[in-house]
Design a protein around this motif. Structure first.
Motif, PDB file in Angstrom:
ATOM      1  N   PRO A   6       0.814  -1.224   0.000  1.00 12.01           N
ATOM      2  CA  PRO A   6       0.000   0.000   0.000  1.00 12.01           C
ATOM      3  C   PRO A   6       0.846   1.272   0.000  1.00 12.01           C
ATOM      4  O   PRO A   6       0.438   2.301  -0.572  1.00 12.01           O
ATOM      5  N   ILE A   7       2.021   1.214   0.626  1.00 18.51           N
ATOM      6  CA  ILE A   7       2.903   2.380   0.628  1.00 18.51           C
ATOM      7  C   ILE A   7       3.335   2.717  -0.797  1.00 18.51           C
ATOM      8  O   ILE A   7       3.346   3.886  -1.214  1.00 18.51           O
ATOM      9  N   THR A   8       3.674   1.695  -1.586  1.00 24.89           N
ATOM     10  CA  THR A   8       4.095   1.906  -2.968  1.00 24.89           C
ATOM     11  C   THR A   8       2.955   2.446  -3.822  1.00 24.89           C
ATOM     12  O   THR A   8       3.158   3.348  -4.646  1.00 24.89           O
ATOM     13  N   ILE A   9       1.748   1.908  -3.663  1.00 22.60           N
ATOM     14  CA  ILE A   9       0.598   2.378  -4.441  1.00 22.60           C
ATOM     15  C   ILE A   9       0.314   3.847  -4.143  1.00 22.60           C
ATOM     16  O   ILE A   9       0.068   4.650  -5.055  1.00 22.60           O
ATOM     17  N   ALA A  10       0.359   4.216  -2.859  1.00 19.39           N
ATOM     18  CA  ALA A  10       0.146   5.616  -2.486  1.00 19.39           C
ATOM     19  C   ALA A  10       1.241   6.511  -3.072  1.00 19.39           C
ATOM     20  O   ALA A  10       0.967   7.609  -3.572  1.00 19.39           O
ATOM     21  N   ALA A  11       2.491   6.035  -3.038  1.00 17.01           N
ATOM     22  CA  ALA A  11       3.601   6.809  -3.594  1.00 17.01           C
ATOM     23  C   ALA A  11       3.442   7.000  -5.097  1.00 17.01           C
ATOM     24  O   ALA A  11       3.729   8.078  -5.634  1.00 17.01           O
ATOM     25  N   ALA A  12       2.966   5.959  -5.793  1.00 21.25           N
ATOM     26  CA  ALA A  12       2.754   6.052  -7.244  1.00 21.25           C
ATOM     27  C   ALA A  12       1.679   7.078  -7.572  1.00 21.25           C
ATOM     28  O   ALA A  12       1.804   7.849  -8.535  1.00 21.25           O
ATOM     29  N   PHE A  13       0.613   7.092  -6.779  1.00 16.21           N
ATOM     30  CA  PHE A  13      -0.454   8.081  -7.003  1.00 16.21           C
ATOM     31  C   PHE A  13       0.066   9.499  -6.819  1.00 16.21           C
ATOM     32  O   PHE A  13      -0.193  10.397  -7.631  1.00 16.21           O
ATOM     33  N   LEU A  14       0.819   9.726  -5.752  1.00 18.50           N
ATOM     34  CA  LEU A  14       1.357  11.054  -5.483  1.00 18.50           C
ATOM     35  C   LEU A  14       2.385  11.460  -6.531  1.00 18.50           C
ATOM     36  O   LEU A  14       2.486  12.634  -6.898  1.00 18.50           O
ATOM     37  N   LEU A 259       5.738  -2.751  -9.017  1.00 16.50           N
ATOM     38  CA  LEU A 259       4.407  -2.412  -8.514  1.00 16.50           C
ATOM     39  C   LEU A 259       4.094  -0.946  -8.788  1.00 16.50           C
ATOM     40  O   LEU A 259       2.939  -0.585  -9.060  1.00 16.50           O
ATOM     41  N   GLY A 260       5.116  -0.111  -8.763  1.00 15.07           N
ATOM     42  CA  GLY A 260       4.932   1.315  -9.011  1.00 15.07           C
ATOM     43  C   GLY A 260       4.463   1.637 -10.412  1.00 15.07           C
ATOM     44  O   GLY A 260       4.043   2.773 -10.684  1.00 15.07           O
ATOM     45  N   GLN A 261       4.507   0.643 -11.313  1.00 12.05           N
ATOM     46  CA  GLN A 261       3.991   0.873 -12.659  1.00 12.05           C
ATOM     47  C   GLN A 261       2.491   1.151 -12.657  1.00 12.05           C
ATOM     48  O   GLN A 261       1.943   1.613 -13.662  1.00 12.05           O
ATOM     49  N   ILE A 262       1.838   0.908 -11.542  1.00 10.99           N
ATOM     50  CA  ILE A 262       0.419   1.257 -11.425  1.00 10.99           C
ATOM     51  C   ILE A 262       0.227   2.757 -11.621  1.00 10.99           C
ATOM     52  O   ILE A 262      -0.888   3.224 -11.899  1.00 10.99           O
ATOM     53  N   GLU A 263       1.310   3.505 -11.504  1.00  3.79           N
ATOM     54  CA  GLU A 263       1.239   4.944 -11.767  1.00  3.79           C
ATOM     55  C   GLU A 263       0.687   5.221 -13.163  1.00  3.79           C
ATOM     56  O   GLU A 263       0.004   6.228 -13.393  1.00  3.79           O
ATOM     57  N   LEU A 264       1.009   4.323 -14.118  1.00  2.86           N
ATOM     58  CA  LEU A 264       0.568   4.551 -15.488  1.00  2.86           C
ATOM     59  C   LEU A 264      -0.955   4.504 -15.592  1.00  2.86           C
ATOM     60  O   LEU A 264      -1.542   5.168 -16.444  1.00  2.86           O
ATOM     61  N   VAL A 265      -1.599   3.714 -14.733  1.00  2.24           N
ATOM     62  CA  VAL A 265      -3.065   3.698 -14.690  1.00  2.24           C
ATOM     63  C   VAL A 265      -3.567   5.068 -14.227  1.00  2.24           C
ATOM     64  O   VAL A 265      -4.510   5.632 -14.792  1.00  2.24           O
ATOM     65  N   PHE A 266      -2.924   5.620 -13.211  1.00  2.54           N
ATOM     66  CA  PHE A 266      -3.277   6.954 -12.755  1.00  2.54           C
ATOM     67  C   PHE A 266      -2.975   7.986 -13.845  1.00  2.54           C
ATOM     68  O   PHE A 266      -3.700   8.972 -14.012  1.00  2.54           O
ATOM     69  N   THR A 267      -1.889   7.754 -14.597  1.00 10.09           N
ATOM     70  CA  THR A 267      -1.513   8.659 -15.672  1.00 10.09           C
ATOM     71  C   THR A 267      -2.588   8.691 -16.751  1.00 10.09           C
ATOM     72  O   THR A 267      -2.914   9.754 -17.297  1.00 10.09           O
ATOM     73  N   PHE A 268      -3.135   7.531 -17.094  1.00  8.10           N
ATOM     74  CA  PHE A 268      -4.216   7.485 -18.077  1.00  8.10           C
ATOM     75  C   PHE A 268      -5.397   8.330 -17.612  1.00  8.10           C
ATOM     76  O   PHE A 268      -6.001   9.068 -18.399  1.00  8.10           O
ATOM     77  N   MET A 269      -5.722   8.223 -16.348  1.00  8.61           N
ATOM     78  CA  MET A 269      -6.836   8.993 -15.806  1.00  8.61           C
ATOM     79  C   MET A 269      -6.556  10.495 -15.902  1.00  8.61           C
ATOM     80  O   MET A 269      -7.422  11.289 -16.284  1.00  8.61           O
ATOM     81  N   ALA A 270      -5.321  10.894 -15.582  1.00  6.14           N
ATOM     82  CA  ALA A 270      -4.945  12.302 -15.676  1.00  6.14           C
ATOM     83  C   ALA A 270      -4.946  12.762 -17.130  1.00  6.14           C
ATOM     84  O   ALA A 270      -5.386  13.875 -17.449  1.00  6.14           O
ATOM     85  N   SER A 271      -4.463  11.896 -18.014  1.00  2.35           N
ATOM     86  CA  SER A 271      -4.397  12.231 -19.438  1.00  2.35           C
ATOM     87  C   SER A 271      -5.787  12.503 -20.005  1.00  2.35           C
ATOM     88  O   SER A 271      -6.001  13.458 -20.748  1.00  2.35           O
ATOM     89  N   VAL A 272      -6.745  11.661 -19.649  1.00  2.00           N
ATOM     90  CA  VAL A 272      -8.098  11.779 -20.190  1.00  2.00           C
ATOM     91  C   VAL A 272      -8.883  12.909 -19.524  1.00  2.00           C
ATOM     92  O   VAL A 272      -9.503  13.741 -20.193  1.00  2.00           O
ATOM     93  N   PHE A 273      -8.841  12.954 -18.187  1.00  2.00           N
ATOM     94  CA  PHE A 273      -9.728  13.867 -17.471  1.00  2.00           C
ATOM     95  C   PHE A 273      -9.132  15.261 -17.239  1.00  2.00           C
ATOM     96  O   PHE A 273      -9.867  16.237 -17.161  1.00  2.00           O
ATOM     97  N   LEU A 274      -7.800  15.365 -17.115  1.00  3.04           N
ATOM     98  CA  LEU A 274      -7.180  16.656 -16.864  1.00  3.04           C
ATOM     99  C   LEU A 274      -6.703  17.327 -18.144  1.00  3.04           C
ATOM    100  O   LEU A 274      -6.916  18.523 -18.343  1.00  3.04           O
ATOM    101  N   PHE A 275      -6.021  16.546 -19.014  1.00  2.00           N
ATOM    102  CA  PHE A 275      -5.425  17.132 -20.210  1.00  2.00           C
ATOM    103  C   PHE A 275      -6.241  16.888 -21.478  1.00  2.00           C
ATOM    104  O   PHE A 275      -5.852  17.320 -22.556  1.00  2.00           O
ATOM    105  N   LYS A 276      -7.393  16.189 -21.332  1.00  2.00           N
ATOM    106  CA  LYS A 276      -8.313  15.956 -22.456  1.00  2.00           C
ATOM    107  C   LYS A 276      -7.622  15.300 -23.647  1.00  2.00           C
ATOM    108  O   LYS A 276      -7.891  15.614 -24.800  1.00  2.00           O
TER     109      LYS A 276
END
Length: 300
Positions: A6-14, A259-276
């Motif tokens: 969970p520490i790694t997942i939180a770090a990836a999100f941040l 495990l930190g590659q989960i950041e890319l899932v968060f990146t997709f969300m940012a790409s679609v919703f923040l940067f359109k």
């Protein structure tokens, strides 16, 4: 569940949040300025974190050694140049693809971990990491026709080479940070990671401030004027780094970074919703492969 997960997942999100804010800053700051805010505005938070652990939690302060200093400087310099390359990537291709190229880091970190620390991985873990890297490669060619020639051109392009180099240098910094943290005779992994973070961030702040004083003093003024967004970058960056440092003290770098590659899932969300930005099917498939690699990593 082991605490490093969970520490790694939180770090990836941040980390993803910090990268999104840095991309926003690049419009008003140069590459060095957008990279500096991560360290300059994060350093006071890192110091307060150490003080809180010592005063409130009662953890004793470990005494840094010469070996600690060497690893901290290597890791700090490597992270500075890797961050500059990553921020520069954002101006070459879209936010998702720019980040994806740097995610070859787990395989490179595994190699550096083996060479520097003698850390070995199980066969299942190697397969899981390879699946994740395959996902990254799928994303990297998603915007090009799928031919052998286009694949070679994509992987040998300037963008790809900078991204792979960024991932490699991030891998070096991660292994150096683990070495630095483990060299401390601290009460626990949390305090060792916190002291490592504070020392490294302080060094990085002084180094980049001196660099900007010598090369472009006007950039310092821009950094100060952008304090609202920059302080958010620094806060997200240092809290995320505290998570990374703690996780890498508890577990091998290759596992944490995979495990930190989960950041890319968060990146997709940012790409679609923040940067359109539009995401096509191959990019989505690459994202699913990364998730499959992460699940395989946790299983093995």
């Amino acid at each position: 569940m082991e605490p490093w997960i969970p520490i790694t997942i939180a770090a990836a999100f941040l980390q993803n949040l910090r990268s999104a804010l840095q991309k926003h800053l690049q419009g008003s700051l140069g590459t060095r300025g957008a990279s500096f805010v991560r360290f300059g505005y994060g350093f006071p938070v890192a110091v307060l974190y150490v003080i809180a652990l010592h005063a409130l939690a009662g953890y004793r302060l470990p005494v840094p050694t010469f070996g600690f200093a060497v690893w901290a400087v290597i890791g700090g310099l490597a992270q500075i140049y890797a961050t500059i390359m990553l921020v520069h990537l954002f101006s070459l291709r879209n936010f998702t693809v720019g980040t994806a190229y740097s995610k070859t880091e787990p395989m490179q970190a595994a190699l550096f971990g083996l060479l520097i620390l003698g850390e070995r991985l199980s066969l299942g873990t190697v397969i899981a990491i390879l699946i994740g890297v395959l996902g990254v490669m799928t994303i990297s060619v998603a915007r090009s026709p799928l031919t052998a020639g286009s694949l070679i051109r994509s992987l040998t392009s300037r963008t790809a080479l900078i991204g792979i180099a960024s991932g490699g240098v991030f891998g070096i910094s991660a292994v150096a940070y683990r070495s630095a943290s483990l060299s401390l005779d601290g009460p626990n992994a949390v305090m060792q990671a916190a002291v490592t973070l504070a020392c490294v961030t302080g060094f990085q702040t002084l180094f980049m401030l001196g660099w900007m004083l010598l090369t472009d003093r006007s950039e310092i003024g821009k950094v100060v004027r952008s304090w609202r967004t920059s302080s958010l970058v620094g806060f997200a960056g240092v809290v995320g780094s505290a998570g990374w440092f703690t996780a890498m003290t508890l577990q091998q770098v290759a596992y944490v970074r995979a495990l930190g590659q989960i950041e890319l899932v968060f990146t997709f969300m940012a790409s679609v919703f923040l940067f359109k930005e539009r995401v096509n099917r191959l990019e989505l498939m690459g994202c699913l492969l990364i998730v499959a690699g992460i699940l395989g990593l946790l299983f093995f």
